[in-house]
Design an enzyme around this catalytic site. Structure first.
Site, mmCIF file in Angstrom:
data_model
loop_
_atom_site.group_PDB
_atom_site.id
_atom_site.type_symbol
_atom_site.label_atom_id
_atom_site.label_comp_id
_atom_site.label_asym_id
_atom_site.label_seq_id
_atom_site.Cartn_x
_atom_site.Cartn_y
_atom_site.Cartn_z
ATOM 1 N N THR A 202 0.960 -1.366 -0.215
ATOM 2 C CA THR A 202 -0.181 0.235 0.065
ATOM 3 C C THR A 202 0.812 1.407 -0.195
ATOM 4 O O THR A 202 0.693 2.119 -0.561
ATOM 5 C CB THR A 202 -1.026 -0.071 1.162
ATOM 6 O OG1 THR A 202 -1.697 -1.246 1.092
ATOM 7 C CG2 THR A 202 -1.807 1.279 1.346
ATOM 8 N N THR B 257 1.094 -4.625 4.129
ATOM 9 C CA THR B 257 0.616 -4.894 5.735
ATOM 10 C C THR B 257 0.049 -6.140 5.455
ATOM 11 O O THR B 257 -0.028 -6.881 6.698
ATOM 12 C CB THR B 257 -0.133 -3.733 6.178
ATOM 13 O OG1 THR B 257 -1.380 -3.800 5.347
ATOM 14 C CG2 THR B 257 0.688 -2.524 6.312
ATOM 15 N N ASP B 258 -0.461 -6.750 4.555
ATOM 16 C CA ASP B 258 -1.364 -8.056 4.519
ATOM 17 C C ASP B 258 -0.573 -9.158 5.030
ATOM 18 O O ASP B 258 -0.839 -10.100 5.731
ATOM 19 C CB ASP B 258 -1.967 -8.299 3.193
ATOM 20 C CG ASP B 258 -3.293 -7.606 2.962
ATOM 21 O OD1 ASP B 258 -3.782 -6.691 3.828
ATOM 22 O OD2 ASP B 258 -3.623 -7.291 1.854
#
Length: 322
Positions: A11, A77-78
């Site tokens: 992101t 971040t996933d």
């Protein structure tokens, strides 16, 4: 002092297109306002596309920077929890600190947190390198967190990560990095091991009511080891059509370790109930307070360096304070 940054996408590097956000911005653009001595483009992908093989490749790239004093990695971040745990249990960076960071908001979105997180990561990396503190960490929301114990609780809040088994290892205060040196000492890497050629496949399975013994057994040929997330303090069914015992016994015969974790923050205690004791007697190992992602990463990294001897003894060794 030389700091090297690696960009991997996520992101923090995303722009909006016809199908929503996608990683597109190069690392050189992300780090324009920082003081890194070198910026390398490792990947430019959404983090769900990354795998343990990619994180091993990243660790090798760090190994190829012998003159660096520390590293910063921008990452989605996933899969941040898995990436940080894998790098931690690989011993990525060697004697140098590795600080990951990312963002919950893309650069074009209101409240974009990437630039601040990246600057904080640089500050933490410099302070860790100055003090010659090694390890893998996450800089996010103004905190420095233990890389081997991360949990992602939110995907919108800037403080979306926490470490249930470890307090914050540092904070940004007044534009400076303040470290919790006592906690850092207890969570520093214990082992120096060479990077493996490859990481064995490990499967994670979440026990739920109705998951049959037959379904569990179907997974057995497909991986070298397994992490089972069960109930409460480590209980799983040991009788009837949903018993985990056939799986545990056949895994033991095949020499494939099975580690038990729980989503309860208290961790695993296989001695408390009959079910846990019988499962342990069949060879199931305790993941203690490890997260599901950390246990998967740790199991794969340990399988990669397993030599002769019982795996259970290797599993009990501490790698970085876990």
């Amino acid at each position: 002092m030389k700091l090297v940054a690696f960009a991997t996408g996520g992101t923090i590097a995303s722009t909006r297109g016809d199908h929503g956000l996608a990683a597109a911005l190069p690392g050189s653009g992300l780090t324009a306002g920082c003081g890194f001595d070198e910026v390398r483009e490792a990947f430019c992908l959404p983090s769900p596309e990354l795998s343990p093989a990619d994180w091993l490749s990243l660790a090798r790239e760090m190994e190829g920077c012998p003159d660096a004093d520390g590293f910063v990695v921008t990452h989605g971040t996933d899969t941040m929890t898995s990436a940080a745990a894998t790098l931690a249990f690989l011993g990525a960076g060697g004697a140098r600190p590795v600080v990951l960071t990312g963002a919950m908001k893309a650069p074009s979105e209101p409240g974009a947190d990437g630039p601040t997180n990246l600057k904080d990561a640089e500050l933490f990396a410099r302070e860790l390198a100055r003090r010659k503190i090694r390890g893998v960490f996450l800089a996010f929301g103004g905190s420095l967190l233990w890389g081997a114990g991360l949990v992602k609780r939110h995907w919108t809040r800037p403080d979306g990560f926490l470490t249930p088994a470890c307090p914050a290892l540092g904070r940004i205060e007044g534009g400076s990095a303040r470290l919790n040196t006592e906690e850092l000492a207890s969570h520093s890497p214990r082992l120096d091991v060479p990077l493996p050629h490859a990481l064995p496949s490990v499967f994670g399975i979440k026990i739920h009511p109705g998951l049959t013994s037959e379904a569990l057994l179907a997974w057995l040929p497909l991986a070298s080891g397994f992490v089972i997330e069960s109930y409460g303090c480590g209980s799983g069914p040991i009788d009837g059509p949903c018993s985990i015992m056939p799986f545990l016994l056949q895994a033991a015969r095949a020499g494939k370790p099975v580690v038990n974790v729980t989503d309860a923050e208290d961790g695993v205690d296989l001695t408390r109930y009959r079910n846990g004791q019988i499962a342990a007697e069949a060879g199931m190992l305790s993941g203690r307070r490890m997260t599901f992602q950390a246990a998967c990463a740790r199991l794969s990294c340990l399988l990669a360096r397993q030599a002769d001897g019982p795996f259970a003894s290797l599993w009990e060794e501490s790698i970085c304070g876990e």
